[in-house]
Design a protein around this motif. Sequence first.
Motif, PDB file in Angstrom:
ATOM      1  N   THR A   1       0.791  -0.967   0.005  1.00 39.90           N
ATOM      2  CA  THR A   1       0.039  -0.007   0.117  1.00 39.90           C
ATOM      3  C   THR A   1       0.729   1.151   0.078  1.00 39.90           C
ATOM      4  OG1 THR A   1      -0.318   0.093   2.490  1.00 39.90           O
ATOM      5  CG2 THR A   1      -1.864  -1.103   1.165  1.00 39.90           C
ATOM      6  N   GLY A   2       0.554   2.260  -0.651  1.00 38.70           N
ATOM      7  CA  GLY A   2       1.203   3.708  -0.732  1.00 38.70           C
ATOM      8  C   GLY A   2       2.517   3.197  -1.358  1.00 38.70           C
ATOM      9  N   GLU A   3       2.672   2.426  -2.656  1.00 33.29           N
ATOM     10  CA  GLU A   3       3.851   2.175  -3.202  1.00 33.29           C
ATOM     11  C   GLU A   3       4.588   3.305  -3.792  1.00 33.29           C
ATOM     12  OE1 GLU A   3       5.184  -0.554  -6.713  1.00 33.29           O
ATOM     13  OE2 GLU A   3       4.137  -1.600  -5.286  1.00 33.29           O
ATOM     14  N   VAL A   4       5.895   3.600  -3.448  1.00 30.26           N
ATOM     15  CA  VAL A   4       6.376   4.810  -4.154  1.00 30.26           C
ATOM     16  C   VAL A   4       7.469   4.374  -4.935  1.00 30.26           C
ATOM     17  CG1 VAL A   4       5.834   6.386  -1.997  1.00 30.26           C
ATOM     18  CG2 VAL A   4       7.940   5.088  -1.799  1.00 30.26           C
TER      19      VAL A   4
ATOM     20  N   SER B   1      20.735   9.061  -7.070  1.00 35.79           N
ATOM     21  CA  SER B   1      20.914   9.432  -8.344  1.00 35.79           C
ATOM     22  C   SER B   1      19.926   8.915  -9.503  1.00 35.79           C
ATOM     23  CB  SER B   1      22.434   9.156  -8.361  1.00 35.79           C
ATOM     24  OG  SER B   1      22.424   7.588  -8.382  1.00 35.79           O
ATOM     25  N   ASP B   2      19.162   7.718  -8.729  1.00 39.44           N
ATOM     26  CA  ASP B   2      18.228   7.345  -9.675  1.00 39.44           C
ATOM     27  C   ASP B   2      16.880   8.038  -9.518  1.00 39.44           C
ATOM     28  OD1 ASP B   2      19.774   5.600 -10.656  1.00 39.44           O
ATOM     29  OD2 ASP B   2      19.468   3.922  -8.959  1.00 39.44           O
ATOM     30  N   SER B   3      16.791   9.135  -8.883  1.00 43.77           N
ATOM     31  CA  SER B   3      15.634   9.793  -8.646  1.00 43.77           C
ATOM     32  C   SER B   3      14.505   8.919  -8.472  1.00 43.77           C
ATOM     33  CB  SER B   3      15.293  10.704  -9.831  1.00 43.77           C
ATOM     34  OG  SER B   3      16.320  11.577 -10.113  1.00 43.77           O
TER      35      SER B   3
ATOM     36  N   THR C   1      15.032  13.473  -1.130  1.00 41.85           N
ATOM     37  CA  THR C   1      15.300  13.348  -2.575  1.00 41.85           C
ATOM     38  C   THR C   1      17.062  12.978  -2.721  1.00 41.85           C
ATOM     39  OG1 THR C   1      15.358  15.167  -3.403  1.00 41.85           O
ATOM     40  CG2 THR C   1      13.533  14.232  -3.694  1.00 41.85           C
ATOM     41  N   ASN C   2      17.774  13.596  -1.821  1.00 40.79           N
ATOM     42  CA  ASN C   2      19.189  13.358  -1.714  1.00 40.79           C
ATOM     43  C   ASN C   2      19.661  12.306  -0.911  1.00 40.79           C
ATOM     44  OD1 ASN C   2      18.693  14.583   0.478  1.00 40.79           O
ATOM     45  ND2 ASN C   2      20.455  15.890   0.699  1.00 40.79           N
ATOM     46  N   GLN C   3      18.798  11.360  -0.326  1.00 39.15           N
ATOM     47  CA  GLN C   3      18.986  10.469   0.521  1.00 39.15           C
ATOM     48  C   GLN C   3      18.908   8.906  -0.031  1.00 39.15           C
ATOM     49  OE1 GLN C   3      16.486  11.478   3.851  1.00 39.15           O
ATOM     50  NE2 GLN C   3      18.359  11.436   5.080  1.00 39.15           N
ATOM     51  N   ASN C   4      19.759   7.943   0.298  1.00 42.72           N
ATOM     52  CA  ASN C   4      19.681   6.746  -0.312  1.00 42.72           C
ATOM     53  C   ASN C   4      18.917   5.754   0.798  1.00 42.72           C
ATOM     54  OD1 ASN C   4      21.416   7.526  -2.571  1.00 42.72           O
ATOM     55  ND2 ASN C   4      23.076   6.743  -1.367  1.00 42.72           N
TER      56      ASN C   4
END
Length: 169
Positions: free
Chosen positions: A87-90, A116-118, A156-159
Motif C-alpha cells: 500500500t502506498g507504493e513509492v 541518483s536514480d531519482s 530526494t538526496n538520501q539513499n
Amino acid sequence: MATKTLERYPKDGPKDVIKVRGFFRLHIVDPDGTIRGDSGWMKNQVVNLGFNQYLVSGLGAIAGSKQVSFVALGSGTVPGAAATGITGEVAKRQSLTAATSSGSKTLRATATFSSSDSFLAGTSNLSNLGLVNNQFSSDAHTIFGGNTFASSSCATNQNVNVTYDIIFS
C-alpha cells in the motif's frame, strides 16, 4: 486375507515441520554516509499468495508460480493476509538475492534505492516494504510478504538500503 489400509500420516502427525520466517532492515542514508533512519530488524508477514504462488506453486513448478526479484517501498500499512501489493507504493528496485552458503536455509535479498536514480519525486514518509515478483505497478505484481516500520522521512538526496532475509527452519 484382511486388507490393510495405508494411512496418509502417522497417527501422531507428520514429523517434518518447515517454518518460514522473514526479517528485514532498512537504512536511510545521507549523502555523507551518515545513517539517518534505521528500522532495526523487523519481522516479516507472508501473505496468502506468498505461500501459494511463491512457495507451493514454485516447489511444484506449477504455471503461474512466482519468484522474488524486487523490493518495493511504500508509505502504507501492514499487508493483510489477502494483500496483493504494497500500500502506498513509492518505488521498486531489483533485488540481489543469494543464499549465504550452499548449505544455507536463508535467502537474502538486498536492494539500494539511490538518490541518483531519482526514486522519489519529493520528500516522502516511508513506512512499509515488501518482496514482489516484478517491476510493474502494484496492480501487476504479487507480494510475497512484507511489513511496516516506524515511519521515516526520506529526502530526494538520501539513499535507502534494504536487507531482507527469508529463513527456512
